[in-house]
Design a protein around this motif. Structure first.
Motif, PDB file in Angstrom:
ATOM      1  N   ALA A  51      24.197  70.654  49.460  1.00 15.48           N
ATOM      2  CA  ALA A  51      25.209  71.279  48.603  1.00 15.48           C
ATOM      3  C   ALA A  51      25.507  72.705  49.051  1.00 15.48           C
ATOM      4  O   ALA A  51      26.641  73.184  48.891  1.00 15.48           O
ATOM      5  N   SER A  52      24.518  73.387  49.616  1.00 17.37           N
ATOM      6  CA  SER A  52      24.704  74.776  50.046  1.00 17.37           C
ATOM      7  C   SER A  52      25.671  74.910  51.213  1.00 17.37           C
ATOM      8  O   SER A  52      26.179  76.004  51.476  1.00 17.37           O
ATOM      9  N   ARG A  53      25.938  73.794  51.921  1.00 21.18           N
ATOM     10  CA  ARG A  53      26.865  73.856  53.060  1.00 21.18           C
ATOM     11  C   ARG A  53      28.203  73.185  52.730  1.00 21.18           C
ATOM     12  O   ARG A  53      29.020  72.977  53.626  1.00 21.18           O
ATOM     13  N   CYS A  54      28.420  72.857  51.468  1.00 25.92           N
ATOM     14  CA  CYS A  54      29.718  72.349  51.003  1.00 25.92           C
ATOM     15  C   CYS A  54      30.388  73.477  50.231  1.00 25.92           C
ATOM     16  O   CYS A  54      30.030  73.759  49.093  1.00 25.92           O
ATOM     17  N   TYR A  55      31.340  74.118  50.834  1.00 23.69           N
ATOM     18  CA  TYR A  55      31.905  75.344  50.310  1.00 23.69           C
ATOM     19  C   TYR A  55      33.152  75.086  49.475  1.00 23.69           C
ATOM     20  O   TYR A  55      33.885  74.119  49.699  1.00 23.69           O
ATOM     21  N   GLY A  56      33.398  75.987  48.528  1.00 26.68           N
ATOM     22  CA  GLY A  56      34.526  75.832  47.618  1.00 26.68           C
ATOM     23  C   GLY A  56      35.874  76.032  48.267  1.00 26.68           C
ATOM     24  O   GLY A  56      36.873  75.471  47.816  1.00 26.68           O
ATOM     25  N   ASP A  57      35.919  76.825  49.338  1.00 26.36           N
ATOM     26  CA  ASP A  57      37.169  77.019  50.083  1.00 26.36           C
ATOM     27  C   ASP A  57      36.830  77.452  51.501  1.00 26.36           C
ATOM     28  O   ASP A  57      35.686  77.787  51.821  1.00 26.36           O
ATOM     29  N   TRP A  58      37.837  77.436  52.356  1.00 20.83           N
ATOM     30  CA  TRP A  58      37.585  77.717  53.766  1.00 20.83           C
ATOM     31  C   TRP A  58      37.233  79.178  54.023  1.00 20.83           C
ATOM     32  O   TRP A  58      36.486  79.488  54.966  1.00 20.83           O
ATOM     33  N   GLN A  59      37.749  80.096  53.199  1.00 22.24           N
ATOM     34  CA  GLN A  59      37.395  81.508  53.370  1.00 22.24           C
ATOM     35  C   GLN A  59      35.900  81.723  53.123  1.00 22.24           C
ATOM     36  O   GLN A  59      35.226  82.439  53.896  1.00 22.24           O
TER      37      GLN A  59
END
Length: 379
Positions: A51-59
């Protein structure tokens, strides 16, 4: 590698992940797969990412990955979003020190792409475009046969790309893939001509090994309410004297994906079809027709084609394998620390610039009264 876009329900993102994983040379380590938090979470979980490497947005992803130790962070960013995000994400990723492999087109318009080119030139990184059809082995075989004079002096090129999936108003029926493609702010200036016409254009220039210099184009929009073109036809002239015809349409009812090219010289001709990609037809002026077939170790094929094959003759290789060839060439460039901005064998920023100039020239030709419109190279 890390992904921007390609969440659950997106065809092209899944195809990219499958192709990149085919030869085991890339590992997916992170992603910002969707603006929908639940889709993003579900996609990451399905791909066994923490989950720590699934980010909310590309920025957020670029900032977080840049902060990781070199042995942990992603090396290649793959962009599989709608068109309007391709250039902004690529610019930021290159500036942050990551190589980029992007879906095409590279940008919404030529000025935006030229700005990206400047960022790339100063970044020291590598950049590639997913012109997947240029990864097929028999496309390279055809190019080599043209280059070596097997069909003589090139006279005629006929390339066509008919599809039928937009024959109805599928965007109005809720098809998201069709919907964003008809929005100029997301798709760019061209509809069909940008989506598949650029594939036909780049294929013609690649195999013929010469640029298109002039064209005379007509665009059409056949479905009521559609903002962008869904049909295109044109004549063109190439640098060394060959003449040609290019047809691209997404309203050819019943067609699937039959990209096809025929090339004729003064000694013979070649024909390749995407739906039968393992065969290359060679016609000779004074010899029987022959069909060259792909397959590892076939002694009559050129080295560039053989390098892009994985299986013996009679074992079909297709779209995923063609895309995997682009990823394989990109992996070689990264692991060999080859200098950018291109990865040899991978369509790069020059192909993107040519494609964008093609789109804008086609539109200018359609809107103007001149018989011929020059396709001026932006390089």
């Amino acid at each position: 590698m890390g992904f921007v876009g390609g969440g659950e329900g997106a065809f092209i993102g899944k195809a990219h992940r499958q192709a990149a994983g085919l030869d085991g040379r890339f590992e997916l380590v992170c992603g910002a797969f969707s603006r929908d938090p639940e889709n993003n979470r579900a996609t990451g979980a399905a791909l066994s990412l923490p989950a720590s490497r699934c980010y909310g947005d590309w920025q957020q992803m670029l900032r977080a990955e840049q902060a990781l130790p070199a042995e942990q962070r992603m090396e290649l960013l793959v962009i599989v979003t709608p068109n309007h995000l391709h250039a902004p994400i690529a610019q930021q990723a290159l500036g942050a020190g990551f190589d980029v492999f992007s879906e095409k087109p590279a940008a919404l318009n030529l000025p935006e792409l030229q700005a990206l080119e400047q960022v790339l030139a100063g970044s020291g990184r590598r950049y590639g475009l997913a012109h997947t059809y240029l990864g097929y082995p028999m496309v390279w075989q055809a190019r080599e046969m043209v280059r070596s004079g097997v069909i003589g002096t090139l006279r005629k090129v006929i390339v066509e790309y008919p599809q039928g999936w937009l024959s109805r108003d599928v965007a109005g029926q809720g098809n998201k893939q069709a919907s964003w493609r008809d929005q100029p702010e997301q798709s760019g200036l061209g509809g069909c001509i940008g989506d598949i016409g650029t594939h036909a254009f780049s294929l013609a220039e690649f195999i013929a090994d010469q640029p298109i210099e002039q064209l005379c184009a007509m665009l059409g929009t056949h479905v009521a309410g559609r903002q962008l073109d869904d049909d295109a036809a044109m004549l063109f002239k190439m640098a060394d004297g060959a003449s040609g015809v290019l047809i691209a349409s997404q309203v050819c009812a019943g067609e699937e994906n039959p990209l096809k090219i025929r090339l004729y010289g003064d000694k013979g001709g070649l024909e390749w079809q995407q739906e039968q990609p393992n065969s290359l037809v060679h016609r000779s002026l004074d010899q029987p027709l022959r069909i060259l077939r792909s397959g590892v170790g076939q002694p009559w094929l050129c080295e560039a084609a053989l390098q892009r094959m994985r299986l013996p003759a009679g074992h079909p290789e297709g779209y995923l394998e063609a895309m995997a060839n682009l990823y394989g060439d990109f992996a070689t460039a990264i692991r060999s620390n080859l200098p950018g901005p291109d990865a040899p064998g991978v369509p790069g920023i020059e192909v993107g610039l040519r494609g964008m100039a093609f789109i804008e020239t086609v539109i200018a030709s359609h809107r103007g009264d001149a018989k011929w419109t020059a396709l001026v190279s932006p390089l």
